[in-house]
Design a protein around this motif. Structure first.
Motif, mmCIF file in Angstrom:
data_model
loop_
_atom_site.group_PDB
_atom_site.id
_atom_site.type_symbol
_atom_site.label_atom_id
_atom_site.label_comp_id
_atom_site.label_asym_id
_atom_site.label_seq_id
_atom_site.Cartn_x
_atom_site.Cartn_y
_atom_site.Cartn_z
ATOM 1 N N ARG A 1 0.858 -1.196 0.000
ATOM 2 C CA ARG A 1 0.000 0.000 0.000
ATOM 3 C C ARG A 1 0.885 1.234 0.000
ATOM 4 N N ASP A 2 0.460 2.268 -0.685
ATOM 5 C CA ASP A 2 1.339 3.442 -0.818
ATOM 6 C C ASP A 2 1.707 4.057 0.531
ATOM 7 N N ASP A 3 0.789 4.002 1.479
ATOM 8 C CA ASP A 3 1.040 4.625 2.780
ATOM 9 C C ASP A 3 2.192 3.965 3.537
HETATM 10 ZN ZN ZN Z 1 -3.034 4.793 0.580
#
Ligand code: ZN
Ligand code: ATP
Length: 298
Positions: free
Chosen positions: A57-59
């Motif tokens: 996930r990008d986070d």
């Molecule tokens: Zn995200």
């Protein structure tokens, strides 16, 4: 011992699925790097370079890279900056700005509100999942008494629910804001995808990252770059060079048996428009050809 364990591989964290993922896989493909997956799995391999791709996930990307669990990553500037502003320890470092997945982080208020500047937010509640970026903008704008309400999605409905007076979120077309009776008040951060690296990469991995960065630069540059050729009288060279968008010094070739006429070849690093061609013609060029460039390594 197998050969693979001898040579280090660069571990690159990228978004598994989403707006950043599509552009990221496009870029890797343009760099000639075919990712072999299973996008559903955590790992994918690149065959052409010693790179393993970590699909997440990008986070999670800034922390994975900051901690060294991944050596490098591709992440939105919004997510990277938010992490940098809210973390305690040493963070990842920016290796390059990649120019895609551009978007802006905005503060939005109810349509009926008169907004004359950041002072509006004094004493107001603002819902966001970007407390770091919002806080730093409010501070820079001299607003000391705004209250930040942390939310992880569906910010647009916060004002209607009475949870907040305003929101701060990524805006693309503004359609979602509009449906929820909101309007953009200010842009607080402009984002693009970044190539980030773990702090203190060893020499071998830093070199691999350098090679990857070189390929990415080449792929991104050749997206707009064109190879332009034309014939013209020698005297027109200065005028032609002035018109060519984003060109280095052109190559001039004699045209056999054509007296004063020469062929001019040049790489243009910006879009070549019909207006440019018309202008080239008006200063004396003829037989103008514009070709796509597949790859470029500067
Ligand atoms: Zn995200
Ligand atoms: P994940 O499941 O990985 O957490 P997500 O829902 O947080 O995904 P996406 O909507 O896929 O994230 O957006 C990822 C990144 O893409 C954003 O953080 C931002 O940098 C960039 N981006 C580009 N355009 C937009 C846009 N119109 N809306 C939202 N994000 C955008």
């Amino acid at each position: 011992m197998s050969k693979e364990t001898d040579s280090p591989r660069l571990r690159l964290a990228v978004q598994k699925k989403g707006r950043l993922a599509d552009d990221t896989f496009d870029l890797l493909a343009k760099c000639g790097l075919k990712v072999r997956h299973g996008r559903s799995r955590l790992f994918a391999r690149i065959d052409e370079l010693p790179i393993d791709v970590l699909l997440v996930r990008d986070d999670d990307i800034p922390e994975l890279v900051a901690s060294g669990a991944a050596d490098a990553g591709i992440v939105g500037g919004n997510v990277f900056e938010e992490d940098r502003l809210t973390r305690d320890g040493e963070g990842a470092v920016i290796a390059d700005a990649l120019g895609f997945s551009r978007c802006r982080l905005c503060v939005a208020v109810a349509k009926g509100e008169a907004y004359a500047g950041p002072a509006y937010f004094s004493g107001k509640k603002v819902a966001t999942s970007y407390p770091g970026l919002l806080q730093s903008w409010l501070e820079e704008s001299g607003v000391k008494d705004a209250q930040i309400v942390l939310m992880h999605g569906a910010h647009e409905i916060a004002p209607r629910l009475g949870l907040a007076d305003a929101i701060c979120d990524i805006v693309s077309t503004g359609a979602t804001l509009d449906t929820n009776g909101l309007k953009v008040a200010d842009t607080i951060y402009r984002s693009e995808a970044l190539l980030i690296a773990a702090p203190g990469l060893d020499v071998a991995k830093a070199e691999m990252l350098g090679a990857l960065k070189g390929r990415m630069r080449g792929a991104l540059a050749s997206q707009h770059a064109k190879y332009v050729m034309m014939n013209a009288p020698r005297s027109a060279i200065p005028a032609i060079t002035a018109v060519l968008p984003g060109a280095d010094s052109p190559t001039i070739l004699e045209l056999a048996g054509e007296g004063d006429m020469v062929a001019i070849h040049s790489v243009c690093n910006e879009d070549v428009l019909w207006e440019h061609l018309a202008e080239l013609k008006s200063v004396g060029a003829s037989a103008i050809l514009v070709l796509d460039i597949d790859k470029m390594l500067n």
